[in-house]
Design a protein around this motif. Structure first.
Motif, PDB file in Angstrom:
ATOM      1  N   ASN A   8      -5.533   9.186  -8.432  1.00  0.00           N
ATOM      2  CA  ASN A   8      -4.801  10.416  -8.962  1.00  0.00           C
ATOM      3  C   ASN A   8      -3.197  10.118  -9.731  1.00  0.00           C
ATOM      4  O   ASN A   8      -2.313  10.816  -9.850  1.00  0.00           O
ATOM      5  N   CYS A   9      -3.004   8.612 -10.037  1.00  0.00           N
ATOM      6  CA  CYS A   9      -1.941   8.461 -10.772  1.00  0.00           C
ATOM      7  C   CYS A   9      -1.867   8.649 -12.161  1.00  0.00           C
ATOM      8  O   CYS A   9      -2.843   8.078 -12.960  1.00  0.00           O
ATOM      9  N   GLY A  10      -1.218   9.459 -12.661  1.00  0.00           N
ATOM     10  CA  GLY A  10      -1.353   9.821 -14.028  1.00  0.00           C
ATOM     11  C   GLY A  10      -0.308   9.196 -15.019  1.00  0.00           C
ATOM     12  O   GLY A  10      -0.520   9.207 -16.112  1.00  0.00           O
ATOM     13  N   GLY A  11       0.563   8.451 -14.307  1.00  0.00           N
ATOM     14  CA  GLY A  11       1.684   7.453 -15.055  1.00  0.00           C
ATOM     15  C   GLY A  11       1.111   5.987 -14.806  1.00  0.00           C
ATOM     16  O   GLY A  11      -0.073   5.648 -14.495  1.00  0.00           O
ATOM     17  N   TYR A  12       2.009   5.196 -14.919  1.00  0.00           N
ATOM     18  CA  TYR A  12       1.690   3.756 -14.689  1.00  0.00           C
ATOM     19  C   TYR A  12       1.802   3.313 -13.172  1.00  0.00           C
ATOM     20  O   TYR A  12       2.477   3.892 -12.284  1.00  0.00           O
ATOM     21  N   ALA A  13       0.598   2.381 -12.926  1.00  0.00           N
ATOM     22  CA  ALA A  13       0.689   1.892 -11.442  1.00  0.00           C
ATOM     23  C   ALA A  13       1.057   0.657 -11.422  1.00  0.00           C
ATOM     24  O   ALA A  13       0.890  -0.385 -12.355  1.00  0.00           O
ATOM     25  N   THR A  14       1.691   0.352 -10.089  1.00  0.00           N
ATOM     26  CA  THR A  14       2.047  -1.208  -9.987  1.00  0.00           C
ATOM     27  C   THR A  14       1.633  -1.709  -8.483  1.00  0.00           C
ATOM     28  O   THR A  14       1.628  -0.865  -7.621  1.00  0.00           O
ATOM     29  N   ALA A  15       1.455  -2.863  -8.447  1.00  0.00           N
ATOM     30  CA  ALA A  15       1.052  -3.341  -7.174  1.00  0.00           C
ATOM     31  C   ALA A  15       1.248  -4.988  -6.921  1.00  0.00           C
ATOM     32  O   ALA A  15       1.552  -5.601  -7.832  1.00  0.00           O
ATOM     33  N   ARG A  16       1.180  -5.541  -5.789  1.00  0.00           N
ATOM     34  CA  ARG A  16       1.127  -6.751  -5.366  1.00  0.00           C
ATOM     35  C   ARG A  16       0.582  -6.999  -4.035  1.00  0.00           C
ATOM     36  O   ARG A  16       0.428  -5.944  -3.214  1.00  0.00           O
ATOM     37  N   THR A  17      -0.002  -8.172  -3.928  1.00  0.00           N
ATOM     38  CA  THR A  17      -0.314  -8.486  -2.556  1.00  0.00           C
ATOM     39  C   THR A  17       0.557  -8.968  -1.614  1.00  0.00           C
ATOM     40  O   THR A  17       1.656  -9.148  -1.841  1.00  0.00           O
ATOM     41  N   VAL A  18       0.306  -8.639  -0.281  1.00  0.00           N
ATOM     42  CA  VAL A  18       1.058  -9.028   0.661  1.00  0.00           C
ATOM     43  C   VAL A  18       0.073  -9.936   1.719  1.00  0.00           C
ATOM     44  O   VAL A  18      -0.795  -9.396   2.316  1.00  0.00           O
ATOM     45  N   VAL A  19       0.526 -11.088   2.095  1.00  0.00           N
ATOM     46  CA  VAL A  19      -0.118 -11.663   2.868  1.00  0.00           C
ATOM     47  C   VAL A  19       0.446 -12.069   4.199  1.00  0.00           C
ATOM     48  O   VAL A  19       1.831 -12.530   4.287  1.00  0.00           O
ATOM     49  N   LYS A  20       0.128 -11.396   5.178  1.00  0.00           N
ATOM     50  CA  LYS A  20       0.968 -11.681   6.571  1.00  0.00           C
ATOM     51  C   LYS A  20       0.308 -12.354   7.576  1.00  0.00           C
ATOM     52  O   LYS A  20      -1.156 -12.337   7.722  1.00  0.00           O
ATOM     53  N   THR A  21       0.715 -13.541   8.176  1.00  0.00           N
ATOM     54  CA  THR A  21       0.296 -14.215   9.227  1.00  0.00           C
ATOM     55  C   THR A  21       1.199 -13.933  10.358  1.00  0.00           C
ATOM     56  O   THR A  21       2.386 -13.816  10.339  1.00  0.00           O
ATOM     57  N   ILE A  22       0.400 -14.161  11.813  1.00  0.00           N
ATOM     58  CA  ILE A  22       0.951 -14.145  13.028  1.00  0.00           C
ATOM     59  C   ILE A  22       0.451 -15.219  13.734  1.00  0.00           C
ATOM     60  O   ILE A  22      -0.913 -15.490  13.868  1.00  0.00           O
ATOM     61  N   ALA A  23       1.135 -15.810  14.576  1.00  0.00           N
ATOM     62  CA  ALA A  23       0.488 -16.930  15.606  1.00  0.00           C
ATOM     63  C   ALA A  23       1.487 -17.606  16.649  1.00  0.00           C
ATOM     64  O   ALA A  23       2.746 -17.122  16.534  1.00  0.00           O
TER      65      ALA A  23
END
Length: 223
Positions: free
Chosen positions: A176-191
């Protein structure tokens, strides 16, 4: 044995809204490119009070925009993402590795931070181990001015061991994005030592420190 709240790391897939007011608009910024583009590697190490360590790597990330053939009046953006994500726990420590996509429609996600954390530096990732490999995709139905985080997958980190997730031409679709889209990965760790998730899915049981770490990928534009 200690119990820790498992806020922000639920296994269920879905979107968690991010305030668009915290982002910067894309007005005046250039369009994305259709050519394959490598993204920067990343490394982060987190430590517990008793000397426990949890390391996270991101390597060989790349993305490229692909043309859509749907007749939707110019709406919709699609990118193919590849990358390798790895976590290593110290002796006696186990946990979970999760990969998500932080995305926005006409929103610059570079300045959005989901939680606090130390700096990111490059690390050695020359000997990755086998893990989950995904070549499917995800649909992110964002309207202009919206940003959200979407879960891709997660994987257990064995005690004192290493876990890996690999994405291969993983499709990120903005229908549904009519303009520019932007993204990035998110790596989450828990221990933690003796890491275990209780039946409610929201409480982690363990000993000593609960270590949580977030490693952000390089933002990219989808044209």
């Amino acid at each position: 044995m200690s119990k820790f709240s498992k806020l922000g790391l639920r296994r269920a897939a879905g979107a968690c809204a991010v305030a668009a007011a915290a982002a910067v608009g894309l007005a005046g910024m250039g369009a994305g490119t259709a050519a394959a583009a490598p993204l920067a590697n990343g490394y982060k190490s987190a430590s517990g009070v008793d000397g426990e360590t949890l390391q996270t790597w991101r390597k060989a990330e790349s993305q490229y925009s692909v043309k859509r053939v749907a007749y939707n009046g110019g709406l919709g953006r699609t990118a193919l993402l590849s990358g390798l994500y790895q976590a290593k726990a110290s002796e006696g420590v186990s946990g979970s590795l999760a990969v998500s996509i932080l995305a926005g429609c006409q929103i610059d996600v570079a300045g959005i931070s989901l939680d606090g954390g130390a700096g990111i530096s490059l690390g050695d990732f020359s000997n990755p181990v086998p893990g989950i490999s995904l070549d499917g995709g995800i649909s992110i139905p964002l309207a202009p001015g919206q940003a959200a985080i979407y879960s891709v997958t997660d994987k257990d980190i064995p005690e004192g061991g290493t876990s890996a997730i690999q994405l291969s031409d993983y499709e990120i679709n903005f229908p549904n994005c009519g303009g520019y889209a932007t993204a990035r990965t998110v790596v989450k760790t828990i221990a933690a030592q003796g890491y275990e998730i209780e039946d409610d899915g929201e409480t982690v049981t363990g000993e000593g420190s609960l270590i949580k770490s977030t490693l952000y990928g390089q933002p990219f534009f989808v044209s």
